[in-house]
Scaffold this motif. Structure first.
Motif, PDB file in Angstrom:
ATOM      1  N   ARG A 160       0.704  -1.247   0.109  1.00 12.31           N
ATOM      2  CA  ARG A 160       0.026   0.615   0.029  1.00 12.31           C
ATOM      3  C   ARG A 160       0.610   1.195  -0.164  1.00 12.31           C
ATOM      4  NH1 ARG A 160      -4.898   0.018   4.181  1.00 12.31           N
ATOM      5  NH2 ARG A 160      -2.981  -0.791   5.447  1.00 12.31           N
ATOM      6  N   LEU A 161       2.221   1.195   0.675  1.00 11.13           N
ATOM      7  CA  LEU A 161       3.224   2.094   0.629  1.00 11.13           C
ATOM      8  C   LEU A 161       3.517   2.766  -0.483  1.00 11.13           C
ATOM      9  CD1 LEU A 161       4.154   2.280   4.379  1.00 11.13           C
ATOM     10  CD2 LEU A 161       3.811   3.931   3.756  1.00 11.13           C
ATOM     11  N   LEU A 162       3.971   1.586  -1.328  1.00 16.58           N
ATOM     12  CA  LEU A 162       4.765   1.741  -2.462  1.00 16.58           C
ATOM     13  C   LEU A 162       4.710   1.879  -3.679  1.00 16.58           C
ATOM     14  CD1 LEU A 162       7.837   0.080  -0.811  1.00 16.58           C
ATOM     15  CD2 LEU A 162       7.777   2.190  -0.294  1.00 16.58           C
ATOM     16  N   THR A 185      17.520  -6.383   3.829  1.00 19.81           N
ATOM     17  CA  THR A 185      17.517  -7.726   2.423  1.00 19.81           C
ATOM     18  C   THR A 185      16.847  -7.678   1.295  1.00 19.81           C
ATOM     19  OG1 THR A 185      16.317  -8.842   3.490  1.00 19.81           O
ATOM     20  CG2 THR A 185      17.838  -9.248   4.135  1.00 19.81           C
ATOM     21  N   GLY A 186      16.214  -6.460   1.327  1.00 19.08           N
ATOM     22  CA  GLY A 186      15.760  -5.992   0.492  1.00 19.08           C
ATOM     23  C   GLY A 186      14.342  -6.388  -0.102  1.00 19.08           C
ATOM     24  N   THR A 187      13.802  -5.899   1.538  1.00 25.61           N
ATOM     25  CA  THR A 187      12.640  -6.819   1.084  1.00 25.61           C
ATOM     26  C   THR A 187      11.226  -5.662   0.416  1.00 25.61           C
ATOM     27  OG1 THR A 187      12.703  -8.022   3.656  1.00 25.61           O
ATOM     28  CG2 THR A 187       9.779  -7.386   3.022  1.00 25.61           C
ATOM     29  N   ASN A 188      12.106  -4.547   0.616  1.00 24.88           N
ATOM     30  CA  ASN A 188      10.422  -4.044  -0.332  1.00 24.88           C
ATOM     31  C   ASN A 188      10.344  -3.585  -2.142  1.00 24.88           C
ATOM     32  OD1 ASN A 188       9.261  -2.104   2.093  1.00 24.88           O
ATOM     33  ND2 ASN A 188      10.786  -0.958   2.505  1.00 24.88           N
ATOM     34  N   LEU A 189      11.592  -3.950  -2.657  1.00 28.14           N
ATOM     35  CA  LEU A 189      12.320  -3.923  -3.767  1.00 28.14           C
ATOM     36  C   LEU A 189      11.516  -4.049  -4.445  1.00 28.14           C
ATOM     37  CD1 LEU A 189      15.652  -4.402  -3.530  1.00 28.14           C
ATOM     38  CD2 LEU A 189      14.609  -2.344  -3.460  1.00 28.14           C
ATOM     39  N   ARG A 190      10.360  -5.265  -4.356  1.00 29.18           N
ATOM     40  CA  ARG A 190       9.359  -5.766  -5.640  1.00 29.18           C
ATOM     41  C   ARG A 190       9.058  -4.839  -5.146  1.00 29.18           C
ATOM     42  NH1 ARG A 190       6.805 -11.400  -2.421  1.00 29.18           N
ATOM     43  NH2 ARG A 190       7.097 -10.296   0.381  1.00 29.18           N
ATOM     44  N   TYR A 191       8.071  -4.373  -4.374  1.00 27.31           N
ATOM     45  CA  TYR A 191       7.071  -3.146  -4.795  1.00 27.31           C
ATOM     46  C   TYR A 191       7.191  -2.227  -5.273  1.00 27.31           C
ATOM     47  CZ  TYR A 191       5.370  -5.974  -1.103  1.00 27.31           C
ATOM     48  OH  TYR A 191       5.314  -7.487  -0.186  1.00 27.31           O
ATOM     49  N   VAL A 246      26.545  12.734   0.596  1.00 30.89           N
ATOM     50  CA  VAL A 246      26.546  14.432  -0.010  1.00 30.89           C
ATOM     51  C   VAL A 246      26.315  14.054  -1.707  1.00 30.89           C
ATOM     52  CG1 VAL A 246      28.675  14.484   0.286  1.00 30.89           C
ATOM     53  CG2 VAL A 246      27.311  16.088  -0.195  1.00 30.89           C
ATOM     54  N   ASN A 247      27.544  13.091  -1.892  1.00 31.42           N
ATOM     55  CA  ASN A 247      27.364  12.842  -3.283  1.00 31.42           C
ATOM     56  C   ASN A 247      26.682  11.851  -3.667  1.00 31.42           C
ATOM     57  OD1 ASN A 247      29.911  13.676  -3.515  1.00 31.42           O
ATOM     58  ND2 ASN A 247      30.474  11.900  -2.494  1.00 31.42           N
ATOM     59  N   LEU A 248      25.846  11.236  -3.170  1.00 29.37           N
ATOM     60  CA  LEU A 248      24.214  10.701  -3.925  1.00 29.37           C
ATOM     61  C   LEU A 248      22.983  10.765  -3.893  1.00 29.37           C
ATOM     62  CD1 LEU A 248      24.526   7.015  -1.690  1.00 29.37           C
ATOM     63  CD2 LEU A 248      25.202   7.341  -4.328  1.00 29.37           C
ATOM     64  N   VAL A 249      23.001  12.472  -3.009  1.00 31.18           N
ATOM     65  CA  VAL A 249      21.414  13.103  -3.046  1.00 31.18           C
ATOM     66  C   VAL A 249      21.758  14.244  -2.536  1.00 31.18           C
ATOM     67  CG1 VAL A 249      19.119  13.281  -1.508  1.00 31.18           C
ATOM     68  CG2 VAL A 249      20.512  10.846  -2.044  1.00 31.18           C
ATOM     69  N   ASP A 250      20.939  14.890  -3.823  1.00 23.90           N
ATOM     70  CA  ASP A 250      21.282  16.418  -3.798  1.00 23.90           C
ATOM     71  C   ASP A 250      20.071  17.161  -3.274  1.00 23.90           C
ATOM     72  OD1 ASP A 250      23.341  16.627  -5.277  1.00 23.90           O
ATOM     73  OD2 ASP A 250      22.093  16.125  -7.279  1.00 23.90           O
ATOM     74  N   PRO A 251      19.414  18.619  -2.206  1.00 24.85           N
ATOM     75  CA  PRO A 251      18.750  18.342  -1.823  1.00 24.85           C
ATOM     76  C   PRO A 251      17.709  19.170  -2.624  1.00 24.85           C
ATOM     77  CG  PRO A 251      20.790  19.939  -0.666  1.00 24.85           C
ATOM     78  CD  PRO A 251      21.087  19.020  -2.116  1.00 24.85           C
ATOM     79  N   GLU A 252      16.465  18.833  -2.055  1.00 24.75           N
ATOM     80  CA  GLU A 252      15.478  18.685  -2.874  1.00 24.75           C
ATOM     81  C   GLU A 252      15.407  18.873  -3.879  1.00 24.75           C
ATOM     82  OE1 GLU A 252      13.998  22.603  -2.862  1.00 24.75           O
ATOM     83  OE2 GLU A 252      14.444  23.038  -0.277  1.00 24.75           O
ATOM     84  N   SER A 253      15.997  17.034  -3.854  1.00 30.20           N
ATOM     85  CA  SER A 253      16.064  16.366  -5.299  1.00 30.20           C
ATOM     86  C   SER A 253      14.819  15.180  -5.646  1.00 30.20           C
ATOM     87  CB  SER A 253      17.577  15.442  -5.366  1.00 30.20           C
ATOM     88  OG  SER A 253      17.286  14.918  -4.447  1.00 30.20           O
ATOM     89  N   LEU A 254      13.925  14.600  -4.127  1.00 31.42           N
ATOM     90  CA  LEU A 254      13.334  13.382  -4.061  1.00 31.42           C
ATOM     91  C   LEU A 254      12.218  13.798  -3.368  1.00 31.42           C
ATOM     92  CD1 LEU A 254      15.779  11.405  -1.264  1.00 31.42           C
ATOM     93  CD2 LEU A 254      15.747  11.802  -3.708  1.00 31.42           C
ATOM     94  N   ASP A 255      11.445  12.591  -4.679  1.00 31.76           N
ATOM     95  CA  ASP A 255       9.695  13.144  -4.685  1.00 31.76           C
ATOM     96  C   ASP A 255       9.222  11.903  -3.512  1.00 31.76           C
ATOM     97  OD1 ASP A 255       8.815  14.150  -6.864  1.00 31.76           O
ATOM     98  OD2 ASP A 255      10.540  12.314  -7.960  1.00 31.76           O
ATOM     99  N   ALA A 256       9.857  10.877  -2.892  1.00 32.92           N
ATOM    100  CA  ALA A 256       9.316  11.064  -1.071  1.00 32.92           C
ATOM    101  C   ALA A 256      10.908  10.188  -0.946  1.00 32.92           C
ATOM    102  CB  ALA A 256       9.118   9.040  -2.063  1.00 32.92           C
ATOM    103  N   VAL A 257      10.904   9.703   0.273  1.00 37.28           N
ATOM    104  CA  VAL A 257      12.111   9.223   1.198  1.00 37.28           C
ATOM    105  C   VAL A 257      10.816   7.963   1.944  1.00 37.28           C
ATOM    106  CG1 VAL A 257      12.821   8.785   3.063  1.00 37.28           C
ATOM    107  CG2 VAL A 257      13.390  10.884   2.082  1.00 37.28           C
TER     108      VAL A 257
END
Length: 206
Positions: A29-31, A45-51, A97-108
């Protein structure tokens, strides 16, 4: 923090008894409706990846070397593994700091991880910084009971449990901490699996 190879190896087996009856539906439901750039904190261990669907570009982070190996294997079995990039790091590590820029994500996304992050206040501040205005923060966590007596029992059990479960804090008031960090609540659902659990969606103010 030192991560246990044994804990990483048995984690999926330990979770089996609560995943199908209680957590699987909530993860979906979340993903499943997400789109855009997503950061999953504590991939495990990657439980969420399939969603996740084809409309998402997922950056997943996991500090345990033993769990990230299992997550990578699950990722490689998906229909679109190129949409999910996994990194052996944590949300408070310098290389973020090299993986995520400020105000770049739609969701966490945080599922069963905010209980173990050493500095949750700093982590929540980073999520706020990394999300776009109006970006969503999705959580599925156990929390400290709002009932005084039950909360005291969690306080008593936490020191021993934390030694077994790689720092997991049974009594962390995650729901209250998220609001204190400035996120706006969209919806929430409290439920119990022995201890209180919490599924919720928040947004970063515009």
């Amino acid at each position: 923090m030192k991560f246990s190879k044994t804990f990483g190896a048995v984690y999926d087996y330990l979770m089996f008894f609560i995943e199908k009856p209680w957590l699987k539906m909530r993860r979906a439901r979340l993903l499943t409706g997400l789109s855009g750039k997503v950061l999953e904190v504590g991939v495990g261990t990657g439980t969420n990846l399939r969603y996740y669907n084809r409309e998402t570009e997922v950056t997943g982070i996991e500090p345990s070397p033993h769990m990230i190996k299992r997550a990578l294997r699950k990722r490689d079995l998906l229909l679109f593994p190129e949409k999910i990039n996994l990194h052996h790091t944590g949300c408070g590590y310098d290389d973020m700091v090299n993986l995520v820029d400020p105000e770049s994500l739609d969701a966490v996304v945080c599922t069963l991880v905010l209980c173990t992050i050493p500095n949750p206040e700093m982590a929540l501040g980073n999520f706020m910084k990394w999300l776009k205005p109006g970006g969503r923060f999705l959580v599925l966590e156990h929390i400290r009971s709002h009932n005084h007596s039950a909360g005291k029992i969690q306080d008593f059990l936490t020191p021993t449990w934390a030694k077994i479960a790689e720092g997991c804090q049974l009594n962390r008031p995650t729901d209250k901490m998220i609001l204190q960090a400035g996120f706006q609540l969209i919806r929430e659902d409290h439920f119990k699996i022995g201890i209180p659990f919490y599924e919720a969606e928040y947004r970063k103010p515009d």
